[in-house]
Write an enzyme that holds these catalytic residues in place. Structure first.
Site, PDB file in Angstrom:
ATOM      1  N   ALA A 199      16.051 -32.877  19.069  1.00 54.11           N
ATOM      2  CA  ALA A 199      17.075 -33.448  18.184  1.00 54.11           C
ATOM      3  C   ALA A 199      18.418 -33.384  18.903  1.00 54.11           C
ATOM      4  CB  ALA A 199      17.144 -32.640  16.895  1.00 54.11           C
TER       5      ALA A 199
ATOM      6  N   GLY B  35      12.094 -31.607  18.992  1.00 52.56           N
ATOM      7  CA  GLY B  35      11.637 -32.863  18.386  1.00 52.56           C
ATOM      8  C   GLY B  35      10.893 -33.744  19.380  1.00 52.56           C
TER       9      GLY B  35
ATOM     10  N   GLU C   5       7.476 -32.488  19.266  1.00 49.27           N
ATOM     11  CA  GLU C   5       6.931 -32.867  17.947  1.00 49.27           C
ATOM     12  C   GLU C   5       6.594 -34.355  17.894  1.00 49.27           C
ATOM     13  OE1 GLU C   5       8.966 -29.648  14.985  1.00 49.27           O
ATOM     14  OE2 GLU C   5      10.324 -30.987  16.013  1.00 49.27           O
TER      15      GLU C   5
ATOM     16  N   GLU D  48      13.786 -24.230  19.744  1.00 50.05           N
ATOM     17  CA  GLU D  48      14.769 -24.145  18.656  1.00 50.05           C
ATOM     18  C   GLU D  48      15.222 -22.710  18.399  1.00 50.05           C
ATOM     19  OE1 GLU D  48      11.886 -25.821  18.512  1.00 50.05           O
ATOM     20  OE2 GLU D  48      12.172 -27.798  17.574  1.00 50.05           O
TER      21      GLU D  48
END
Ligand code: COA
Length: 257
Positions: A65, A108, A111, A131
């Protein structure tokens, strides 16, 4: 449709989406995610596109992200602005997704790769859920899909320590399909995508759905679902063509009907 943060194209029945924010290692800003979902759904609706290839560049698939976007966010800002529905919309795409991953696939990015159905990695790929180093944790499926893919011990180590794993470790753990030299990963992924695109499209989509169902249901429920999809395919022209071509010793010509 022109996009700012992704590049798109299609050939041989394969829709290609390339993440394109190279200056920030393809950090997944909300604007990029909007474009990505839009492009993938457009390919999903396009009968001529029978497989979607998602890639980044050699240095990064995606480094997660966009940290700058949420640097000063409050919980309410995040709740209102961080649209995890985008991820759900990608999950609902029925066209098979092949990821070609080189360099960083972090947070992300990891992911997003895991939302794809097949992952071809270059030898330089690094996967991670870092993260925890920012005082947060995965929020787009990292604790769930990673654990299902690699099991509890590897997932715990990645999520709790933030350690990145190599492409070879990822292959050994079952996170990726295979690892190929960096100069070949994109061609290899395209070749897998073309192979899928050459099959009977309705059978491919139902088969994808049935495999994914294995993660959400009991064995009995899954077997029941599989059987119904299996019966359903006997209503398609492509089933007739596939069987007839086999008996005639020729290649099938699938029409998607
Ligand atoms: N969000 C926003 N920008 C990011 C980013 C992210 N997730 N990841 C990298 N970038 C930016 C960097 O800020 C830098 O921008 P700058 O040149 O304007 O300073 C640029 O991309 C290049 O990254 P840099 O850190 O200089 O490259 P590196 O090779 O030294 O390190 C990483 C690469 C991937 C190890 C490092 O960038 C990193 O740790 N990124 C964050 C990964 C992360 O925590 N992801 C989960 C987010 S929830």
């Amino acid at each position: 449709m022109t996009y700012q943060y992704i590049l798109t194209g299609a050939e041989d029945g394969v829709g290609v989406v390339q993440l394109h924010r190279p200056d920030v290692l393809n950090a997944l800003s909300r604007a990029l995610m909007d474009e990505l979902v839009e492009a993938m759904e457009a390919f999903d609706r396009d009968e001529g596109v029978r497989c979607i290839l998602l890639t980044g560049n050699q240095r990064a698939f995606a480094a997660g992200a966009d940290v700058r976007e949420f640097a000063d966010a409050t919980v309410v800002d995040m709740y209102l602005a961080y649209r995890f529905q985008q991820w759900e919309r990608i999950r609902k795409i029925t066209t098979p997704l092949v990821a070609a991953v080189s360099g960083y696939a972090l947070g992300g990015g990891c992911e997003l790769a895991m939302l794809c159905d097949i992952i071809i990695a270059s030898e330089t790929a690094r996967f991670g859920q870092p993260e925890i180093n920012l005082g947060i944790m995965p929020g787009a499926g990292g604790t769930q899909r990673l654990t299902r893919a690699v099991g509890k011990c590897v997932a715990m180590e990645m999520v709790l320590t933030g350690r990145l794993i190599t492409a070879r470790e990822a292959a050994a753990a079952g996170l990726v399909n295979r690892v190929v030299p960096v100069e070949l990963y994109l061609d290899e992924a395209k070749s897998v995508a073309r192979e899928i695109a050459s099959k009977a499209p309705v059978a491919v989509r139902l088969a994808k759905e049935a495999v994914l169902r294995a993660f959400d249901t009991t064995l009995e429920g899954g077997l029941d679902y599989e059987r119904k999809c299996f019966y359903l395919l006997f209503a398609t022209e492509d089933r007739r063509e596939g069987v007839r071509a086999f008996l005639d010793k020729r290649s099938p010509k699938f029409t998607g009907r």
